[in-house]
Design an enzyme around this catalytic site. Structure first.
Site, short mmCIF file in Angstrom:
data_model
loop_
_atom_site.label_atom_id
_atom_site.label_comp_id
_atom_site.label_asym_id
_atom_site.label_seq_id
_atom_site.Cartn_x
_atom_site.Cartn_y
_atom_site.Cartn_z
N ASP A 1 0.84 -1.20 0.00
CA ASP A 1 0.00 0.00 0.00
C ASP A 1 0.87 1.25 0.00
OD1 ASP A 1 -2.34 1.68 0.39
OD2 ASP A 1 -1.74 1.83 2.48
N ASN B 1 -6.54 -6.12 -2.24
CA ASN B 1 -5.52 -6.37 -1.21
C ASN B 1 -4.37 -7.18 -1.79
OD1 ASN B 1 -7.20 -5.05 0.55
ND2 ASN B 1 -7.95 -6.90 1.55
N GLU C 1 -2.01 -5.02 -3.78
CA GLU C 1 -1.08 -4.29 -2.91
C GLU C 1 0.01 -5.22 -2.40
OE1 GLU C 1 -3.89 -0.76 -1.04
OE2 GLU C 1 -3.80 -2.70 -0.01
#
Length: 241
Positions: free
Chosen positions: A64, A130, A133
């Site tokens: 991230d 997710n 990332e």
């Protein structure tokens, strides 16, 4: 795949993952274990003898930050005359959960994720984004920042993100709603009013109140996601009335 490359990987499963990554992004992993971890959802986590849960959550955290830095640097260079507000908003649109979910599905990264399939319809809402990332975090650790920058810019941003179209679209309804409330002197509350489901199926229910009047309600697997969905519903309600 060359013989030298084949020798990097211990089994056919590792080779298959390496081939998938090469076919999508044009490189072979050096440390395949990082990418296996990147595609391990928390619902499939295992624990070490010391009780440490092994999943992609830590790589997701790192990815991230790396992804945000890459996009920020790219936009800074791409738009040399634009101010901070424009750059921040564009970065938010590119790295938003909905954008990363879409990109992950487009590349097929969601199909590489190992997750607990409780039923045939089970697929965690933010799982794909997710994983994207976490994959970025794996590239950074496996190579370096410059290599990760080149992969994300050349294979993702330049090929799959329409910056002109993105500039015209408003996707952050929460920010839009808060800016409107501040400008027009209204009071807004984002309240968590309930929860649905249990464990990995748990969703947060958020409702928005404008000057104590009830507006949009939405649920999501994260509070931030629920707030964004409720803000979009509220914005639509206010502009349809």
């Amino acid at each position: 795949m060359s013989l030298f490359t084949l020798l990097r990987y211990r089994n056919e499963s590792d080779r298959a993952l390496a081939r998938s990554i090469y076919n999508i992004f044009g490189f072979y992993p050096r440390n395949i274990e990082l990418y296996k971890l990147a595609f391990t959802h928390k619902s499939m986590s295992t624990k070490t003898t010391s009780g440490y849960a092994i999943s992609n959550e830590r790589l997701e955290y790192l990815g991230d930050a790396i992804l945000s830095s890459i996009v920020a640097e790219f936009l800074f260079k791409k738009f040399p005359t634009k101010q901070e507000g424009f750059l921040t908003e564009m970065r938010s649109k590119i790295v938003s959960r909905s954008s990363l979910n879409r990109l992950s599905h487009k590349f097929g990264l969601d199909n590489l994720v190992n997750y607990a399939k409780y039923n045939e319809h089970c697929k965690f809402r933010s799982m794909a984004g997710n994983a994207f990332e976490a994959f970025t975090g794996a590239i950074f650790l496996d190579f370096n920042y410059n290599f990760a920058y080149k992969i994300i810019v050349d294979h993702v941003i330049r090929l799959h993100i329409d910056l002109a179209e993105l500039e015209k679209n408003e996707t952050n309804y929460k920010s839009r709603l808060l800016e409107w409330a501040q400008r027009e002197k209204h009071h807004i509350d984002f309240k968590q009013v309930g929860m649905r489901g249990n464990g990995y199926d748990r969703q947060y229910v958020v409702q928005i109140f404008v000057d104590e009047k009830e507006y949009g309600t939405a649920s999501d697997y994260s509070i931030k996601g629920a707030e964004q969905l409720a803000a979009e519903k509220t914005w639509t309600m206010m502009h349809e009335s």
